[in-house]
Design a protein around this motif. Sequence first.
Motif, mmCIF file in Angstrom:
data_model
loop_
_atom_site.group_PDB
_atom_site.id
_atom_site.type_symbol
_atom_site.label_atom_id
_atom_site.label_comp_id
_atom_site.label_asym_id
_atom_site.label_seq_id
_atom_site.Cartn_x
_atom_site.Cartn_y
_atom_site.Cartn_z
ATOM 1 N N PRO A 219 83.390 81.516 17.145
ATOM 2 C CA PRO A 219 84.082 82.327 18.151
ATOM 3 C C PRO A 219 85.339 82.998 17.618
ATOM 4 O O PRO A 219 86.177 82.364 16.977
ATOM 5 C CB PRO A 219 84.423 81.296 19.240
ATOM 6 C CG PRO A 219 84.524 79.997 18.509
ATOM 7 C CD PRO A 219 83.532 80.066 17.393
ATOM 8 N N HIS A 220 85.428 84.297 17.864
ATOM 9 C CA HIS A 220 86.644 85.081 17.603
ATOM 10 C C HIS A 220 87.043 85.158 16.131
ATOM 11 O O HIS A 220 88.209 85.419 15.821
ATOM 12 C CB HIS A 220 87.811 84.532 18.429
ATOM 13 C CG HIS A 220 87.503 84.393 19.884
ATOM 14 N ND1 HIS A 220 87.243 85.464 20.704
ATOM 15 C CD2 HIS A 220 87.378 83.284 20.673
ATOM 16 C CE1 HIS A 220 86.987 85.044 21.930
ATOM 17 N NE2 HIS A 220 87.053 83.725 21.942
ATOM 18 N N VAL A 221 86.094 84.932 15.212
ATOM 19 C CA VAL A 221 86.445 84.994 13.788
ATOM 20 C C VAL A 221 86.670 86.431 13.326
ATOM 21 O O VAL A 221 87.205 86.658 12.248
ATOM 22 C CB VAL A 221 85.361 84.326 12.907
ATOM 23 C CG1 VAL A 221 85.232 82.851 13.258
ATOM 24 C CG2 VAL A 221 84.020 85.040 13.029
ATOM 25 N N ALA A 222 86.255 87.416 14.121
ATOM 26 C CA ALA A 222 86.391 88.843 13.791
ATOM 27 C C ALA A 222 85.647 89.184 12.508
ATOM 28 O O ALA A 222 86.226 89.646 11.520
ATOM 29 C CB ALA A 222 87.857 89.260 13.693
ATOM 30 N N ALA A 223 84.333 88.950 12.523
ATOM 31 C CA ALA A 223 83.493 89.275 11.371
ATOM 32 C C ALA A 223 83.403 90.784 11.221
ATOM 33 O O ALA A 223 82.951 91.481 12.124
ATOM 34 C CB ALA A 223 82.102 88.671 11.565
ATOM 35 N N LEU A 224 83.837 91.307 10.080
ATOM 36 C CA LEU A 224 83.857 92.752 9.842
ATOM 37 C C LEU A 224 83.088 93.137 8.589
ATOM 38 O O LEU A 224 82.238 94.016 8.617
ATOM 39 C CB LEU A 224 85.292 93.261 9.742
ATOM 40 C CG LEU A 224 86.142 93.191 11.008
ATOM 41 C CD1 LEU A 224 87.573 93.653 10.724
ATOM 42 C CD2 LEU A 224 85.539 94.039 12.119
ATOM 43 N N GLY A 225 83.411 92.513 7.457
ATOM 44 C CA GLY A 225 82.782 92.876 6.195
ATOM 45 C C GLY A 225 81.440 92.195 6.013
ATOM 46 O O GLY A 225 81.253 91.048 6.423
ATOM 47 N N LEU A 226 80.499 92.890 5.360
ATOM 48 C CA LEU A 226 79.176 92.324 5.079
ATOM 49 C C LEU A 226 78.640 92.895 3.775
ATOM 50 O O LEU A 226 78.621 94.115 3.577
ATOM 51 C CB LEU A 226 78.199 92.634 6.215
ATOM 52 C CG LEU A 226 76.738 92.225 5.988
ATOM 53 C CD1 LEU A 226 76.617 90.714 5.849
ATOM 54 C CD2 LEU A 226 75.841 92.742 7.113
ATOM 55 N N SER A 227 78.208 92.008 2.899
ATOM 56 C CA SER A 227 77.568 92.420 1.656
ATOM 57 C C SER A 227 76.614 91.324 1.211
ATOM 58 O O SER A 227 76.982 90.145 1.199
ATOM 59 C CB SER A 227 78.626 92.674 0.567
ATOM 60 O OG SER A 227 78.009 93.068 -0.643
ATOM 61 N N PHE A 228 75.398 91.682 0.873
ATOM 62 C CA PHE A 228 74.457 90.692 0.367
ATOM 63 C C PHE A 228 74.708 90.433 -1.104
ATOM 64 O O PHE A 228 75.177 91.309 -1.842
ATOM 65 C CB PHE A 228 73.025 91.146 0.619
ATOM 66 C CG PHE A 228 72.596 90.970 2.044
ATOM 67 C CD1 PHE A 228 72.276 89.717 2.538
ATOM 68 C CD2 PHE A 228 72.545 92.055 2.902
ATOM 69 C CE1 PHE A 228 71.908 89.547 3.863
ATOM 70 C CE2 PHE A 228 72.178 91.901 4.228
ATOM 71 C CZ PHE A 228 71.854 90.635 4.711
ATOM 72 N N ALA A 229 74.369 89.203 -1.530
ATOM 73 C CA ALA A 229 74.662 88.776 -2.895
ATOM 74 C C ALA A 229 74.064 89.759 -3.906
ATOM 75 O O ALA A 229 74.747 90.212 -4.820
ATOM 76 C CB ALA A 229 74.155 87.362 -3.127
ATOM 77 N N GLY A 230 72.785 90.102 -3.758
ATOM 78 C CA GLY A 230 72.186 91.121 -4.624
ATOM 79 C C GLY A 230 72.521 90.916 -6.085
ATOM 80 O O GLY A 230 72.028 89.984 -6.725
#
Length: 442
Positions: free
Chosen positions: A338-349
Amino acid sequence: MRRHILAVLGLLVLAAIGVFAYLAWPDAARLDVAAVSGARPTITPPREQMLPTVKTADPIGWKAGEAPTPAAGLRVAAFATGLDHPRWLYRLPNGDVLVAETNSPPREGGGIQGWVMRHLLGKVGAGGASANRITLLRDADGDGRAEIRTVFMTGLTSPTGMALFDGQLYVANTDSLVRVPYTEGATSVTAKPELVVKLPGGGNHWARNVIPAEDGRTLYVSVGSASNVAEGGFAREKFRAAILQVYPKEKTFRVFATGLRNPNGMALVPGTNRLWTVVNERDMLGSDLVPDYLTAVELGDNFGWPWYYWGGYIDTRVEPKNPELQQYVKRPDYALGPHVAALGLSFAGDAKLGGQFTRGAFVGEHGSWNRKPLSGYKVVFVPFDAAGWPVKGAKPADVLTGFVTPDGDAHGRPVGVITDRTGALLVADDVGNAIWRVTGAR
């Protein structure tokens, strides 16, 4: 008459006491973040609030020699410092790194919530004017630190996402998607940005992202909602809380998926090229609700915002009701807390951190302002299986922590995450005004 006036004054005093008491004793979490994480999070009854819980980490920056704390077996060092609110990163084919130095446009709205939001933005280091530029960083000598820094592009409006597509660099402004011709190795762009499509601007969620779609001819653009739960009316939410599919040649778009309160990070999972996003969920239902999430997204999906959350739980605050939608609401794949503010996303690749960080998703959690105690303020890793789904029963693993002091102040707040050309992880820290580089231990 005098008795009526006294009665009204008494009610006003009681109301004021109630408000101040609420601010002094905000709703406290009754569950650990881990309990509200994973594929099967604990969803408790909502604790509806007239005002949000206010718990912030005041920004203090980093002193010389200070840095975040990497997970065991990893190392961290500064890739670049002295930036102006760096939020998003993009790696060019030659290894150069573009960073969007950007911030919210001037905030609109009045009332108590408007005042709270403007006050909080200053408290969490997000209230300054936007630099409105993209800066190029180059590590020419390969020592893990950018020694070349140039202003790559200006004339933008709170830009965030960047993507190369068919020889053009696309930039997602808060109110438009634009493009300019790109020449490999160039350290600046002087061409005037060409408008591709207009995007709805204003409101609470200003950052837009863009990535090429798996079909090789369209782009995905994420647009967050203008409000918490459409309290400003649904007219303001047109083409918002959604991922749009843009046809750049035709300069048109369609709604690809909706019901996503604030999708920001987007990426295609290696192997399947399936679209995934991270989403900031709604506020003012207590410190244990609603979990932000990581999920796969398909054409026509509706994740329920604002009427429903986590696959069909009703938000009773929303008017008018929409009971017909409930049976069609898609449940997210993985809760981040809750409320962690997930913004960035990148797969390990092509990441080369080794160990448990070989296959899965890196998520930049900007951190809460409305949960007691704080949540987020770190980079986590969600392990995936060979089929391209989160490992069953797995919880998010810490990659980079230490952004918050024991006293509750914030050295920084992580946002965008990408890999560099060597396989190291780069993390944009918009409060610490730095980009951190995480590598595997030698």
